[in-house]
Design a protein around this motif. Structure first.
Motif, PDB file in Angstrom:
ATOM      1  N   SER A  89       0.833  -1.202   0.000  1.00 15.74           N
ATOM      2  CA  SER A  89       0.000   0.000   0.000  1.00 15.74           C
ATOM      3  C   SER A  89       0.864   1.248   0.000  1.00 15.74           C
ATOM      4  CB  SER A  89      -0.934   0.003   1.217  1.00 15.74           C
ATOM      5  OG  SER A  89      -0.202   0.193   2.410  1.00 15.74           O
ATOM      6  N   ASP A  90       0.261   2.350  -0.419  1.00 12.21           N
ATOM      7  CA  ASP A  90       0.949   3.641  -0.424  1.00 12.21           C
ATOM      8  C   ASP A  90      -0.109   4.732  -0.417  1.00 12.21           C
ATOM      9  OD1 ASP A  90       2.966   5.448  -0.410  1.00 12.21           O
ATOM     10  OD2 ASP A  90       3.613   5.124  -2.486  1.00 12.21           O
ATOM     11  N   ASN A  91       0.288   5.937  -0.027  1.00  9.39           N
ATOM     12  CA  ASN A  91      -0.614   7.085  -0.056  1.00  9.39           C
ATOM     13  C   ASN A  91      -0.223   7.994  -1.215  1.00  9.39           C
ATOM     14  OD1 ASN A  91      -2.039   6.289   2.286  1.00  9.39           O
ATOM     15  ND2 ASN A  91      -0.447   7.164   3.590  1.00  9.39           N
ATOM     16  N   SER A  92      -1.239   8.524  -1.898  1.00  3.77           N
ATOM     17  CA  SER A  92      -0.996   9.366  -3.069  1.00  3.77           C
ATOM     18  C   SER A  92      -1.997  10.523  -3.099  1.00  3.77           C
ATOM     19  CB  SER A  92      -1.135   8.523  -4.353  1.00  3.77           C
ATOM     20  OG  SER A  92      -1.016   9.328  -5.498  1.00  3.77           O
ATOM     21  N   LYS A  93      -1.559  11.658  -3.667  1.00  2.00           N
ATOM     22  CA  LYS A  93      -2.421  12.830  -3.764  1.00  2.00           C
ATOM     23  C   LYS A  93      -2.738  13.147  -5.219  1.00  2.00           C
ATOM     24  CE  LYS A  93      -0.773  15.055   0.485  1.00  2.00           C
ATOM     25  NZ  LYS A  93      -0.159  16.281   1.079  1.00  2.00           N
ATOM     26  N   GLY A  94      -3.908  13.699  -5.438  1.00  7.17           N
ATOM     27  CA  GLY A  94      -4.311  14.134  -6.771  1.00  7.17           C
ATOM     28  C   GLY A  94      -4.888  15.539  -6.717  1.00  7.17           C
ATOM     29  N   PHE A  95      -4.535  16.372  -7.716  1.00  7.28           N
ATOM     30  CA  PHE A  95      -4.986  17.759  -7.762  1.00  7.28           C
ATOM     31  C   PHE A  95      -5.729  18.006  -9.075  1.00  7.28           C
ATOM     32  CE2 PHE A  95      -0.954  17.331  -5.622  1.00  7.28           C
ATOM     33  CZ  PHE A  95      -1.101  18.039  -4.443  1.00  7.28           C
ATOM     34  N   VAL A  96      -6.849  18.731  -9.020  1.00  8.79           N
ATOM     35  CA  VAL A  96      -7.551  19.139 -10.244  1.00  8.79           C
ATOM     36  C   VAL A  96      -8.088  20.556 -10.048  1.00  8.79           C
ATOM     37  CG1 VAL A  96      -8.230  16.815 -10.978  1.00  8.79           C
ATOM     38  CG2 VAL A  96      -9.740  18.120  -9.468  1.00  8.79           C
ATOM     39  N   GLU A 113      -8.091  18.981  -4.002  1.00 12.79           N
ATOM     40  CA  GLU A 113      -7.025  18.002  -3.764  1.00 12.79           C
ATOM     41  C   GLU A 113      -7.618  16.832  -2.987  1.00 12.79           C
ATOM     42  OE1 GLU A 113      -3.114  17.586  -0.861  1.00 12.79           O
ATOM     43  OE2 GLU A 113      -3.731  19.578  -1.555  1.00 12.79           O
ATOM     44  N   VAL A 114      -7.224  15.626  -3.360  1.00 13.25           N
ATOM     45  CA  VAL A 114      -7.659  14.431  -2.639  1.00 13.25           C
ATOM     46  C   VAL A 114      -6.433  13.631  -2.237  1.00 13.25           C
ATOM     47  CG1 VAL A 114      -7.927  13.063  -4.762  1.00 13.25           C
ATOM     48  CG2 VAL A 114      -9.132  12.372  -2.688  1.00 13.25           C
ATOM     49  N   GLU A 115      -6.464  13.131  -1.007  1.00 17.24           N
ATOM     50  CA  GLU A 115      -5.412  12.219  -0.554  1.00 17.24           C
ATOM     51  C   GLU A 115      -6.007  10.825  -0.515  1.00 17.24           C
ATOM     52  OE1 GLU A 115      -2.101  11.595   2.995  1.00 17.24           O
ATOM     53  OE2 GLU A 115      -3.754  12.999   3.274  1.00 17.24           O
ATOM     54  N   THR A 116      -5.341   9.867  -1.155  1.00 17.35           N
ATOM     55  CA  THR A 116      -5.876   8.517  -1.260  1.00 17.35           C
ATOM     56  C   THR A 116      -4.906   7.486  -0.679  1.00 17.35           C
ATOM     57  OG1 THR A 116      -4.926   8.144  -3.460  1.00 17.35           O
ATOM     58  CG2 THR A 116      -7.141   9.092  -3.360  1.00 17.35           C
ATOM     59  N   HIS A 117      -5.494   6.363  -0.293  1.00 15.22           N
ATOM     60  CA  HIS A 117      -4.709   5.198   0.134  1.00 15.22           C
ATOM     61  C   HIS A 117      -4.869   4.151  -0.972  1.00 15.22           C
ATOM     62  CE1 HIS A 117      -2.642   2.579   2.932  1.00 15.22           C
ATOM     63  NE2 HIS A 117      -3.554   1.643   2.755  1.00 15.22           N
ATOM     64  N   ILE A 118      -3.762   3.794  -1.614  1.00 16.22           N
ATOM     65  CA  ILE A 118      -3.799   2.883  -2.754  1.00 16.22           C
ATOM     66  C   ILE A 118      -3.246   1.529  -2.333  1.00 16.22           C
ATOM     67  CG2 ILE A 118      -2.970   2.445  -5.098  1.00 16.22           C
ATOM     68  CD1 ILE A 118      -2.867   5.432  -5.544  1.00 16.22           C
ATOM     69  N   ILE A 119      -4.038   0.493  -2.556  1.00 18.55           N
ATOM     70  CA  ILE A 119      -3.654  -0.871  -2.195  1.00 18.55           C
ATOM     71  C   ILE A 119      -3.466  -1.676  -3.473  1.00 18.55           C
ATOM     72  CG2 ILE A 119      -4.378  -2.985  -1.007  1.00 18.55           C
ATOM     73  CD1 ILE A 119      -6.096  -1.051   0.793  1.00 18.55           C
ATOM     74  N   THR A 120      -2.322  -2.325  -3.601  1.00 20.98           N
ATOM     75  CA  THR A 120      -2.022  -3.121  -4.792  1.00 20.98           C
ATOM     76  C   THR A 120      -1.661  -4.545  -4.383  1.00 20.98           C
ATOM     77  OG1 THR A 120       0.351  -2.589  -4.798  1.00 20.98           O
ATOM     78  CG2 THR A 120      -1.126  -1.075  -5.969  1.00 20.98           C
ATOM     79  N   GLY A 121      -1.741  -5.434  -5.368  1.00 18.11           N
ATOM     80  CA  GLY A 121      -1.367  -6.823  -5.142  1.00 18.11           C
ATOM     81  C   GLY A 121      -0.704  -7.393  -6.379  1.00 18.11           C
ATOM     82  N   ALA A 122      -0.069  -8.539  -6.222  1.00 16.60           N
ATOM     83  CA  ALA A 122       0.575  -9.202  -7.356  1.00 16.60           C
ATOM     84  C   ALA A 122      -0.484  -9.686  -8.332  1.00 16.60           C
ATOM     85  CB  ALA A 122       1.422 -10.372  -6.872  1.00 16.60           C
ATOM     86  N   VAL A 123      -0.288  -9.393  -9.607  1.00 15.99           N
ATOM     87  CA  VAL A 123      -1.264  -9.756 -10.640  1.00 15.99           C
ATOM     88  C   VAL A 123      -1.554 -11.258 -10.614  1.00 15.99           C
ATOM     89  CG1 VAL A 123      -1.647  -9.928 -13.135  1.00 15.99           C
ATOM     90  CG2 VAL A 123      -0.730  -7.814 -12.146  1.00 15.99           C
TER      91      VAL A 123
END
Length: 411
Positions: free
Chosen positions: A86-93, A153-163
Motif C-alpha cells: 500500500s501507499d498514499n498518493s495525492k491528486g490535484f484538479v 485536492e484528494v489524498e488517497t490510500h492505494i492498495i495493490t497486489g501481485a497480478v
C-alpha cells in the motif's frame, strides 16, 4: 422487489467461510446462512493449488446454500497475502470555471490523478480509497460536493497486489461458479465488522491474525492510513508446538485450541495434558506450562513485528484508541495481555458487531472478515441505490446496470 441478499466469501489459509446475509425491511442485516470448510490449496493467503482451493470453496458454498435455502451466484470476496502493498498518493484538479461548485465528476477526476502512480507491470490496483479532501487550501474536508472552490485536492490510500495472486484467486472463485461483486482487502473488511464509532477518528490499529497471515490496518482521522500483511499467523504457532513437542500438525492444532494459553505464569507447574485424548495409543503427559511457553514466544514475536509496522507508519504513541485484535488466533487466552505489554497500547478483542439471525454461531473473532465482507457489500450494493431512486435512472446508472447484466452472461 429485487431479493436483497449479500454473500461474503473469506478465502483464508486455514478455513473457507461463506456467509449469506439478508437485509430486512428495517435495514437490519440478518445472517441466514453459514458455510465453513477447512482450506486446502492456500499458503499464507495465496493460492498454491487451484483445484484444491476450488474444491474447498465449493464445499463451503454448498453448506451455506443448504442452510440458507438461497442459490449463491455472486459474492464479495476477501483478499490478503504477503504480496499486498500500500501507499498514499495525492491528486490535484482545477474546478471547472463554468460553475465553481464541486460535483462528483470533479472528485472522480482527482481520484484518477491520484491513482495514476507508477506501479510495476506485475502489480495491480485493488483499492483506491479517498482519505480526505482539500479545497483551496482548506483541509479536513470529508465530502466536498457542493462546496465552491478553484482547486480540489484528494489524498488517497492505494492498495495493490501481485497480478498472478489476484488472478489465481479470481479464477478459483469463478471455477466455483461464483461471480465476484468486488475483491476486498481483508483487514478493510474486518474493520467494518469490529471497529466501534469514534475509534478510527481517534486513531486505532486493527490487527487481524489469521492462520497464514497477520493483517494490519492503521486508521486516523476517520480513514485508513497504512495497511500491511505480515507472512506470520496462527499456523506458525501450531508448527512450533508440533516441533517442540514432537507431535503431528493436526494434534498440535487441537492441543493449541483446547489447552493453549499465551501466559505461562497463570498455569501451575503440575498442570498436565494427557495426550491419549488426541492419540489413543499414546499415554504421554505434556506440561501445559511448556505449551504456553511455546505459544508465548511466537505471539511475542508476532506483536514485535506489528510494533515495528506501527513505528514505520509514524503513529507510534499516537493511537489513543489503541489496538483491536481479531481473527481466529485472537481467541487464544491471554493474547490481550501479551499485545498490551508488547505494543504498550490499550488493547481489546474485536468481535463482529450488530448482527442478527444466526449471529450467535459467528459472533467470534474468527468470523470478523466474513461478516465485514457482508457489511462492505451492504454499503456498496447496487440494489440499495436502485431502490432509493427507482423513478429516475441516469445514463451512468444504466451503463452500470447493463454491465452487471452483461457479466452474468460472460464466463
Amino acid at each position: 422487489m429485487q431479493e436483497r441478499v449479500i454473500v461474503g466469501i473469506d478465502v483464508g489459509t486455514t478455513k473457507i467461510c461463506v456467509l449469506v446475509g439478508e437485509l430486512d425491511r428495517d435495514g437490519k442485516l440478518n445472517i441466514v446462512g453459514v458455510g465453513t470448510c477447512p482450506s486446502q490449496g492456500l499458503r499464507r493467503g495465496v493460492v498454491v493449488n487451484i483445484e484444491e482451493t476450488v474444491t474447498s470453496i465449493a464445499a463451503a458454498l454448498d453448506r451455506a446454500e443448504r442452510l440458507s435455502g438461497k442459490k449463491i451466484v455472486t459474492a464479495y470476496v476477501g483478499i490478503a497475502g504477503s504480496h499486498i502493498e500500500s501507499d498514499n498518493s495525492k491528486g490535484f484538479v482545477a474546478i471547472s470555471p463554468s460553475h465553481r461548485d464541486i460535483v462528483q465528476n470533479d472528485i472522480s477526476r482527482a481520484i484518477e490523478v491520484a491513482r495514476a502512480v507508477a506501479i510495476p507491470a506485475n502489480r495491480e490496483v485493488i483499492h483506491v480509497i479517498p482519505r480526505g479532501y482539500v479545497v483551496d487550501g482548506q483541509e479536513g474536508i470529508k465530502n466536498p460536493i457542493g462546496m465552491s472552490g478553484f482547486r480540489l485536492e484528494v489524498e488517497t490510500h492505494i492498495i495493490t497486489g501481485a497480478v498472478s495472486s489476484i488472478h489465481n484467486l479470481i479464477k478459483c472463485v469463478h471455477k466455483a461458479h461464483i461471480e465476484i461483486e468486488d475483491l476486498v482487502l481483508e483487514p478493510l473488511a474486518s474493520s467494518e465488522a469490529v471497529l466501534e464509532d469514534g475509534e478510527t477518528d481517534l486513531g486505532v490499529a486493527l490487527v487481524d491474525i489469521g492462520g497464514g497471515t497477520t493483517d494490519i490496518a492503521i486508521f486516523t482521522d476517520g480513514a485508513i492510513w497504512q495497511s500491511v500483511v505480515l507472512p506470520i499467523g496462527g499456523n506458525l504457532i501450531t508448527s512450533d508446538i508440533a516441533i517442540g513437542l514432537r507431535l503431528s500438525p493436526g494434534v498440535a492444532e487441537e492441543l493449541k485450541i483446547t489447552y493453549g494459553h499465551c501466559d505461562p505464569s497463570t498455569i501451575d507447574d503440575d498442570d498436565m495434558i494427557d495426550l491419549s485424548q488426541f492419540m489413543p495409543d499414546c499415554n504421554d503427559l505434556v506440561p501445559r506450562r511448556l505449551l504456553a511457553e511455546i505459544i508465548q514466544a511466537r505471539v511475542e514475536e508476532l506483536f514485535s513485528m506489528v510494533h515495528e509496522e506501527i513505528k514505520k507508519s509514524g503513529y507510534d504513541g499516537l493511537l489513543p484508541a489503541g489496538v483491536v485484535i481479531t481473527g481466529g488466533t485472537a481467541e487464544l487466552p491471554g493474547i490481550l495481555e501479551v499485545a498490551g505489554r508488547t505494543l504498550d497500547l490499550p488493547a481489546r478483542i474485536g468481535t463482529p458487531l450488530g448482527l442478527h439471525g444466526l449471529a450467535d454461531s459467528i459472533c467470534r473473532p474468527a468470523y470478523s472478515t466474513a461478516v465485514g465482507l457482508l457489511i462492505w457489500g451492504l454499503r456498496h450494493s447496487s440494489f440499495l441505490i436502485e431502490e432509493e431512486e427507482p423513478e429516475e435512472e441516469g445514463p451512468m446508472d444504466f451503463v452500470s446496470r447493463f454491465g452487471r447484466w452483461l457479466r452474468a452472461f460472460i464466463p
